[in-house]
Scaffold this active site. Structure first.
Site, PDB file in Angstrom:
ATOM      1  N   PHE A   1      38.145  11.675  38.229  1.00  0.00           N
ATOM      2  CA  PHE A   1      37.805  10.395  37.594  1.00  0.00           C
ATOM      3  C   PHE A   1      37.533  10.555  36.100  1.00  0.00           C
ATOM      4  O   PHE A   1      36.692   9.849  35.534  1.00  0.00           O
ATOM      5  CB  PHE A   1      36.603   9.739  38.285  1.00  0.00           C
ATOM      6  CG  PHE A   1      36.528  10.013  39.752  1.00  0.00           C
ATOM      7  CD1 PHE A   1      37.616   9.742  40.570  1.00  0.00           C
ATOM      8  CD2 PHE A   1      35.410  10.577  40.335  1.00  0.00           C
ATOM      9  CE1 PHE A   1      37.581  10.005  41.927  1.00  0.00           C
ATOM     10  CE2 PHE A   1      35.360  10.862  41.681  1.00  0.00           C
ATOM     11  CZ  PHE A   1      36.451  10.571  42.484  1.00  0.00           C
ATOM     12  N   CYS A   2      38.246  11.487  35.452  1.00  0.00           N
ATOM     13  CA  CYS A   2      38.111  11.737  34.007  1.00  0.00           C
ATOM     14  C   CYS A   2      36.685  12.120  33.634  1.00  0.00           C
ATOM     15  O   CYS A   2      36.222  11.820  32.534  1.00  0.00           O
ATOM     16  CB  CYS A   2      38.561  10.521  33.194  1.00  0.00           C
ATOM     17  SG  CYS A   2      40.293  10.083  33.423  1.00  0.00           S
ATOM     18  N   ASN A   3      35.979  12.763  34.558  1.00  0.00           N
ATOM     19  CA  ASN A   3      34.604  13.193  34.314  1.00  0.00           C
ATOM     20  C   ASN A   3      34.494  14.674  34.699  1.00  0.00           C
ATOM     21  O   ASN A   3      33.948  15.016  35.745  1.00  0.00           O
ATOM     22  CB  ASN A   3      33.627  12.352  35.137  1.00  0.00           C
ATOM     23  CG  ASN A   3      32.198  12.473  34.659  1.00  0.00           C
ATOM     24  OD1 ASN A   3      31.785  13.529  34.184  1.00  0.00           O
ATOM     25  ND2 ASN A   3      31.434  11.402  34.776  1.00  0.00           N
TER      26      ASN A   3
ATOM     27  N   ASN B   1      35.373  11.727  29.860  1.00  0.00           N
ATOM     28  CA  ASN B   1      36.187  12.428  28.867  1.00  0.00           C
ATOM     29  C   ASN B   1      36.187  11.728  27.512  1.00  0.00           C
ATOM     30  O   ASN B   1      36.273  12.382  26.465  1.00  0.00           O
ATOM     31  CB  ASN B   1      37.632  12.548  29.370  1.00  0.00           C
ATOM     32  CG  ASN B   1      37.930  13.918  29.952  1.00  0.00           C
ATOM     33  OD1 ASN B   1      37.359  14.914  29.545  1.00  0.00           O
ATOM     34  ND2 ASN B   1      38.828  13.958  30.912  1.00  0.00           N
TER      35      ASN B   1
END
Length: 881
Positions: free
Chosen positions: A488-490, A167
Site C-alpha cells: 500500500f505504498c507504505n 511513500n
C-alpha cells in the site's frame, strides 16, 4: 497428483432444495445480524442521523447491490454518492463557470465558488481563516511535494518522520538531503543519521558524507511528519504529538544534536481525514495534507494543503501521567506559532502567481496571497466547485458518526477473523496491529492509539504456511469483493508489521519482487498483506459477505455441511484406480495458435519441431507502441482475430470482423523492412523481427489500438535462467519456447471438461452461481485434447506417449481470468465462471489448476529420431516407460 485436504471438494449426492437453502441462509443472516447489532448497534448505521445506513445504500449507492459488488478499498479511494453526482451535474448544467483569472460575471462566479470551497475545507478541520490558508493542489502527493520544495531547509535542518508514513512523505526527504549535499559536499554523516528518521531507528544513507563541523543552532527550521492514520495498519496518531514535538523535541530524538532549532509539524491526513479530521483549533500543526477522493470519491486529481498563517489558541497537555498513560492538567494558553506560510519559498512562477513580470529582463513581483502564490496556472476550478456537494454529504452525517459507524464494522471484522480456526484449532488469521508489536518507548504508547477503519492481515494454512495475498485477491474478485493487497505504498509500516529486515527486503528485490506485483511469498515469508477498509456507506452485509468468503475459501472444516460438500485428498478416488489402469485414451483434437492470444485453428495432423513443440505455435505476438505485449486480458477483442496456416503454400491467413480484407503473411519471407530487435517476456529474451507498415496498420485496426506484429526469430531465443528460478516462475526453462507462457503444450481431457460442466449446472440449479453456460474445451486454449478415462486422470500423469512420441508432464496449468471471457455474437463478455467453480475444488497452494503442461522429449529409447507429426486419433499411453 494429490491435492491438499482443505481445498478439494466434490458435491455429495444429497438432494438440495434451492428455495429451502436460500431461506435457511436468510435466517442465519438475520440471527447473525441481530447478534452484531446487540454488540455494535449503538454505533452502527447512524441511529441519530438524517438517514439510516440502509437508506443511504438504497438511495445513494444502489449500483453496488445491482452489480453484486462488495467494495472494501475505501482507504484507496472511497465511493462517490449517486445523489452527489446528480447535484454536481445539476450545478454544472445550470451555471456557467469560467477561468477565474478574469473579471467577467462567469469568472467572478467561479472565484466566489473557489472562496466558498476553501472555507469548507478549513471548516472541516475546524481551522480559522485568519490562522490557516487552504492551497489547492493536484492531489495529496502534490501537496506533500510542495511542502518539500518550499520548506526553508538549511544545512542544519532536520527532517524526521515515523515509520508508518506513505511513500509520498518519504519522498520529501530528497529535498532536505539535497540541501545538505550541496553545502557539505555529501550526504548526512553517520553520526547524524537520526536526521531523517524517528529514534530509535537509524536511516541507512545512500551516500557517505562529511560530519558537520558545527553543532546545529536554534535558528534552523526542522520538519516532523506523521500520518493521522496509518494506511497500512489503521493506527491513529494523536495530534498531541504535534505539541510534544514543538515543546520537547529532545524526547522525540533522544538527545540528538538535531533536536535543536524551531520545529514545524506536517500531518498527512489523506486517510485519517475521512472519519477524524484534525481539529486545528486545538493543535499547532503547520501543514495538513488532504485528498478529496479519499473523503467523498469525487473529484479525483484534487487535493489541498492547509498551511498555518499566524498565532492560534491551543488547548494542550503540559503534564503527562506516566503511570496511568493518560493526559491531565489541561489548560488554555497561547502558543507562539511559527508563520509557516511566510517561511515557504518558491523559485518557479507562472500565470496567476505573479502581480507583474518583464519578459526581457529578470524582474518579477509575486502575489502576496499564499493561495495565489502557490497555485500555479489555472486551478481545476470545476473540480473545486464539485467538492461542495461532497462536503454536504459528509456534514449531514458528521465525522464523529462516520467514525463510530466504520469502527463498529472494523471491530466486528477483526473479532471474526481472529476467531477463525482450522479443523485442528490452528489459527487462520494474523492481523497487523500496534499492540502486537514490542513498543520501543513510553512516548510511542502515549501518542499512538486507537485504530481507524482498516484491517490488514494475512492468512495461514493448517500446516502453518501462508496463503499468498495474490490468491486472496484473485478469489475475492471472483466473489465480487474488491479489496487491496501488497504494501500500500507504505514500506516502513509493511516492513515493521511483517517483521522484514533490510536483508529480507533486499533479497526480495533481488528475487524480482517490486511494488504491485504478485510475488507474494518469498522464502516462506509474506511480502505484503491483504487490506480491507470501510467507508461511511459500508454495511454489515458487506462485512458479513467478506467473512463468509474468507471462511468458505480459506478455513479447513471437513465436517462442514451447509454447502453439502465433502472433502477428499485425491482428485481420483481409489475405487476408480482399477478402471484407470484399463482406460484407453485417444488424441481427440490438435489446435495451433500462431499469434499469442488470438484465435487458433484445428488440424487433423501437424508437424513437431525439435525445439518449440507444434510448428509455428505462438510464433507471433502483438506489441503496443508503448512496448506492452497485448493479450486477451487487456484486449479481449483479440479472440475474434482468426488465424490459419497453409503449410503447402507457406502462408498464414488472418481475418478480423473489423477488417474487410483478409491478411496474408508469407512464412518464408527473408526480408523484414521493420528491422530486428530484442524483447524480454516472462524472464525470456527473444530476438524478434518486424513487418511492413501495412501489416501493422491491419492489426492496429483489428484490435482497435496502434500496435506492431513481431515474429520470433529462430536464431535467437534464450531463457534468463537465473531470473526464472529466482522469481519461481512455473515455466519450462529447459526448452526453447516461442511466446507460450509456460510450456510447449497444454493438454486437457474431455472428461474433465464434462465434469466441470456438470458442476456448473449443479451450482445453477442450487441458485449459487446464476445461469449455467456450458464451457467448450477451446475456452482453455489447449493444444491437445485427450478423450477416455475418468475426469482429472491427467493430474497423475508423469509422462505420456502419443503414438510413438514421448512427452513429459510439467504439472498442472494455473488458470487465470482469461478463461472467463466469452465470445458470443461478435461481442466479448466477462463473467466469473468457470474460474469461480474451479476455485472451489481445484485450488492448490494459490493456484487454480486445470489441464497439464507438456514438453516434447525428442529422442526415443533407441536413440533414433521419433516421428515428427502428431495426428488426431493416435492412442495416448500415460506413464509409459
Amino acid at each position: 497428483m494429490e491435492f491438499p485436504l482443505e481445498k478439494l471438494v466434490v458435491s455429495s449426492s444429497c438432494p438440495s432444495d434451492p428455495k429451502k437453502d436460500n431461506k435457511n441462509k436468510e435466517n442465519i443472516m438475520d440471527a447473525d445480524k441481530a447478534e452484531f447489532l446487540r454488540e455494535f448497534g449503538s454505533d452502527y448505521g447512524y441511529p441519530n442521523g438524517p438517514k439510516s445506513i440502509d437508506e443511504i445504500r438504497a438511495t445513494e449507492f444502489n449500483r453496488l447491490d445491482q452489480k453484486g459488488i462488495v467494495y472494501l478499498d475505501h482507504a484507496g479511494a472511497t465511493l462517490y454518492s449517486e445523489l452527489q453526482m446528480e447535484a454536481i451535474f445539476k450545478d454544472f448544467s445550470s451555471n456557467v463557470y469560467a477561468n477565474p483569472h478574469s473579471h467577467s460575471d462567469s469568472s467572478s462566479a467561479t472565484s466566489d465558488i473557489i472562496r466558498e470551497a476553501r472555507q469548507l475545507v478549513l471548516d472541516y478541520c475546524n481551522a480559522s481563516a485568519k490562522e490557516y490558508k487552504c492551497i489547492f493542489t493536484s492531489g495529496a502527493t502534490a501537496a506533500l511535494k510542495l511542502v518539500g520544495e518550499a520548506f526553508p531547509w538549511s544545512r542544519e535542518s532536520c527532517f524526521t518522520y515515523t515509520m508508518e508514513n506513505h511513500n509520498s512523505v518519504l519522498g520529501a526527504a530528497a529535498f532536505a538531503v539535497d540541501v545538505v549535499d550541496n553545502v557539505n559536499g555529501g550526504g548526512v554523516s553517520k553520526g547524524h543519521e537520526a536526521q531523517v528518521k524517528l529514534s530509535p531507528h537509524s536511516l541507512q544513507r545512500r551516500n557517505e558524507a562529511k560530519i558537520l563541523e558545527e553543532e546545529p543552532t536554534a535558528n534552523a527550521y526542522n520538519l516532523f511528519a506523521f500520518p493521522s492514520e496509518c494506511n497500512f495498519s489503521g493506527l491513529r496518531f494523536s495530534l498531541d504529538l504535534a505539541n510534544l514535538v514543538k515543546e520537547n523535541p529532545e524526547r522525540i530524538l533522544e538527545g540528538s544534536p538535531f533536536c535543536k532549532g524551531r520545529w514545524m509539524v506536517l500531518v498527512d491526513a489523506a486517510k485519517g481525514c475521512t472519519t477524524r479530521p484534525p481539529d486545528l483549533s486545538k493543535y499547532p500543526v503547520d501543514f495538513v495534507v488532504i485528498s478529496f477522493y479519499k473523503l467523498f470519491g469525487y473529484p479525483t486529481g484534487l487535493g489541498a494543503l492547509i498551511v498555518q498563517n499566524g498565532k492560534s489558541l491551543v488547548l494542550k497537555d503540559l503534564m503527562l501521567d506516566v503511570v496511568a498513560f493518560k493526559f491531565s492538567n489541561f489548560r488554555l494558553h497561547y502558543c507562539d506559532a511559527t508563520d509557516a506560510a511566510k517561511l515557504m519559498t518558491k523559485t518557479y512562477f507562472s500565470g496567476g502567481t505573479v502581480a507583474a513580470s518583464f519578459a526581457d529582463m529578470d524582474f518579477v513581483r509575486r502575489r502576496e496571497g499564499i493561495e495565489e502564490l502557490f497555485e500555479d496556472g489555472t486551478i481545476s476550478f470545476l473540480s473545486i466547485a464539485s467538492i461542495r456537494q461532497g462536503f454536504r454529504i459528509l456534514n449531514s452525517l458528521s465525522p464523529s458518526m462516520m467514525s463510530r459507524h466504520t469502527a463498529a464494522l472494523t471491530m466486528y471484522v477483526k473479532k471474526m477473523l481472529l476467531g477463525l480456526r482450522h479443523e485442528h484449532e490452528a489459527n487462520v488469521c494474523t492481523i497487523y496491529e500496534n499492540h502486537d508489536l514490542k513498543v520501543a518507548t513510553l512516548l510511542f504508547q502515549l501518542v499512538c492509539h486507537e485504530s481507524g477503519s482498516i484491517v490488514s492481515f494475512n492468512l495461514k494454512r493448517p500446516d502453518g504456511s501462508w496463503f499468498g495475498y495474490s490468491e486472496v485477491e484473485k478469489l475475492a474478485s471472483l466473489s465480487g469483493i474488491q479489496l487491496r493487497t501488497g504494501c500500500f505504498c507504505n514500506p516502513g509500516a509493511c516492513a515493521k508489521y511483517l517483521g522484514l529486515s533490510h536483508l529480507d527486503l533486499l533479497s526480495n528485490l533481488e528475487a524480482g519482487h517490486v511494488c504491485w506485483d504478485d510475488n507474494d511469498i518469498i522464502q516462506g515469508k509474506p511480502t505484503g498483506a491483504v487490506r480491507v477498509s470501510f467507508g461511511y456507506m459500508s454495511t454489515y452485509e458487506d462485512a458479513k459477505k467478506f467473512i463468509d468468503f474468507i471462511t468458505s475459501s480459506f478455513v479447513s472444516m471437513p465436517n462442514k455441511l451447509e454447502n453439502r460438500n465433502m472433502l477428499r485428498t485425491k482428485s481420483i478416488s481409489s475405487s476408480n484406480e482399477g478402471l484407470e489402469r484399463n482406460a484407453v485414451y485417444h488424441l481427440k483434437s490438435i489446435t495451433v495458435y500462431p499469434i499469442k492470444s488470438c484465435a487458433g485453428f484445428s488440424v487433423e495432423s501437424w508437424p513437431l519441431t525439435s525445439t518449440v513443440g507444434l510448428q509455428h505455435d505462438r510464433e507471433w505476438l502483438l506489441k503496443s507502441l508503448t512496448g506492452e505485449i497485448l493479450t486477451q486480458k487487456k484486449v479481449p477483442d483479440m479472440c475474434s482475430i482468426s488465424t490459419y496456416i497453409d503449410l503447402s503454400t507457406g502462408r498464414m491467413f488472418v481475418e478480423s470482423p473489423r477488417c474487410r480484407a483478409k491478411l496474408q503473411i508469407n512464412l518464408k519471407t527473408d526480408s523484414y523492412p521493420g528491422g530486428i530487435e530484442e524483447i524480454k517476456l516472462r524472464g525470456h529474451r527473444y530476438e524478434v523481427r518486424h513487418y511492413e507498415n501495412d501489416v501493422d496498420l491491419w492489426f492496429s485496426h483489428a484490435v482497435g489500438c496502434p500496435c506492431t506484429l513481431l515474429r520470433s526469430s529462430s536464431s535467437q531465443n534464450y531463457s534468463c535462467l537465473n531470473e526464472d528460478r529466482s522469481r519461481n516462475l512455473c515455466r519450462d526453462v529447459e526448452s526453447r519456447l516461442n511466446f507460450a507462457n509456460e510450456a510447449q503444450f497444454l493438454l486437457i481431457s474431455e472428461e474433465s471438461v464434462s465434469d466441470l460442466n456438470n458442476r456448473l449446472s449443479l451450482n445453477a440449479q442450487k441458485g449459487t452461481r446464476g445461469t449455467a453456460v456450458p464451457v467448450n474445451p477451446m475456452r482453455f486454449r489447449p493444444n491437445l485434447v485427450a478423450s477416455g478415462g475418468e475426469p482429472y486422470a491427467e493430474d497423475g500423469w508423469r509422462n505420456i506417449k502419443i503414438g510413438n512420441k514421448n512427452f513429459m508432464s510439467l504439472g498442472g496449468c494455473n488458470r487465470c481470468q482469461m478463461i472467463n471471457l466469452v465470445h458470443q455474437s461478435g461481442q466479448v463478455q466477462r463473467s466469473t465462471e468457470p474460474l469461480e467453480t474451479l476455485a472451489s475444488y481445484r485450488r492448490v497452494k494459490g493456484k487454480i489448476l486445470f489441464g497439464i503442461l507438456l514438453r516434447h522429449e525428442i529422442q526415443s529409447k533407441m536413440g533414433m529420431p521419433t516421428e515428427s507429426w502428431l495426428r488426431v486419433g493416435e492412442e495416448i499411453h500415460p506413464n509409459s516407460e
